[in-house]
Design a protein around this motif. Sequence first.
Motif, PDB file in Angstrom:
ATOM      1  N   ASP A 299     -34.238  -6.234  19.734  1.00  0.00           N
ATOM      2  CA  ASP A 299     -35.286  -5.339  18.807  1.00  0.00           C
ATOM      3  C   ASP A 299     -36.682  -6.216  18.286  1.00  0.00           C
ATOM      4  OD1 ASP A 299     -33.768  -3.471  18.069  1.00  0.00           O
ATOM      5  OD2 ASP A 299     -32.874  -4.545  16.206  1.00  0.00           O
TER       6      ASP A 299
ATOM      7  N   GLU B 157     -28.259 -10.164   9.150  1.00  0.00           N
ATOM      8  CA  GLU B 157     -28.219  -9.215   8.174  1.00  0.00           C
ATOM      9  C   GLU B 157     -28.797  -7.695   8.907  1.00  0.00           C
ATOM     10  OE1 GLU B 157     -28.380  -9.944   3.976  1.00  0.00           O
ATOM     11  OE2 GLU B 157     -27.069 -11.249   3.913  1.00  0.00           O
TER      12      GLU B 157
ATOM     13  N   ILE C  73     -29.317  -7.277  11.753  1.00  0.00           N
ATOM     14  CA  ILE C  73     -28.554  -6.619  13.495  1.00  0.00           C
ATOM     15  C   ILE C  73     -27.881  -5.849  13.317  1.00  0.00           C
ATOM     16  CG2 ILE C  73     -27.625  -7.791  15.610  1.00  0.00           C
ATOM     17  CD1 ILE C  73     -29.344 -10.092  15.129  1.00  0.00           C
ATOM     18  N   PRO C  74     -27.476  -4.781  14.038  1.00  0.00           N
ATOM     19  CA  PRO C  74     -26.423  -3.897  14.204  1.00  0.00           C
ATOM     20  C   PRO C  74     -25.220  -4.198  14.441  1.00  0.00           C
ATOM     21  CG  PRO C  74     -28.435  -3.205  15.363  1.00  0.00           C
ATOM     22  CD  PRO C  74     -28.871  -4.484  15.213  1.00  0.00           C
ATOM     23  N   GLU C  75     -24.366  -3.442  14.174  1.00  0.00           N
ATOM     24  CA  GLU C  75     -22.636  -4.166  14.927  1.00  0.00           C
ATOM     25  C   GLU C  75     -23.132  -3.675  16.625  1.00  0.00           C
ATOM     26  OE1 GLU C  75     -20.382  -5.465  13.334  1.00  0.00           O
ATOM     27  OE2 GLU C  75     -21.100  -5.091  11.574  1.00  0.00           O
TER      28      GLU C  75
END
Length: 144
Positions: free
Chosen positions: A87, A100, A102-104
């Motif tokens: 990102d 927190e 960052i997506p899984e």
Amino acid sequence: MLLTHHAKERLAKRLAKRRRLERIYEKLWDFLDRSRRIEVNERIVIFTDGRKSLICSRLDCERLTLEDIKERVDGISRPYECIFLDDKLVRETLPRKFLELIPEGKYCFYLNREKRSLYVGSEEPLLAITLRPAKREERGAKST
């Protein structure tokens, strides 16, 4: 991509014109978008736009899930330079707070406690060593 102190200073002077971390990385990513990638050998990569060249070295990383990464950085209580390549997110903050955002998923993970830097991304991390004027052969080089 992580930056050595020297590379950060060169990028601030030659591209960003300011020393704010976010500004330096924003200009770095703009440079990478318009540059060709030259694979010198298994460790060295050069990015060049025909006028300037960024010399980088590959870093060894581990592929971990986000949960495993959170476990690794759990005890860190000082701010780190945190980079999430996917990102194009960069912050100087506590790693657990940064994670927190960052997506899984499963990511390449690199942590340098001595330099206080953290890298998370889908691609292997690179360490930018220096930014210099492009050599003659890099001005017309084919990307690989």
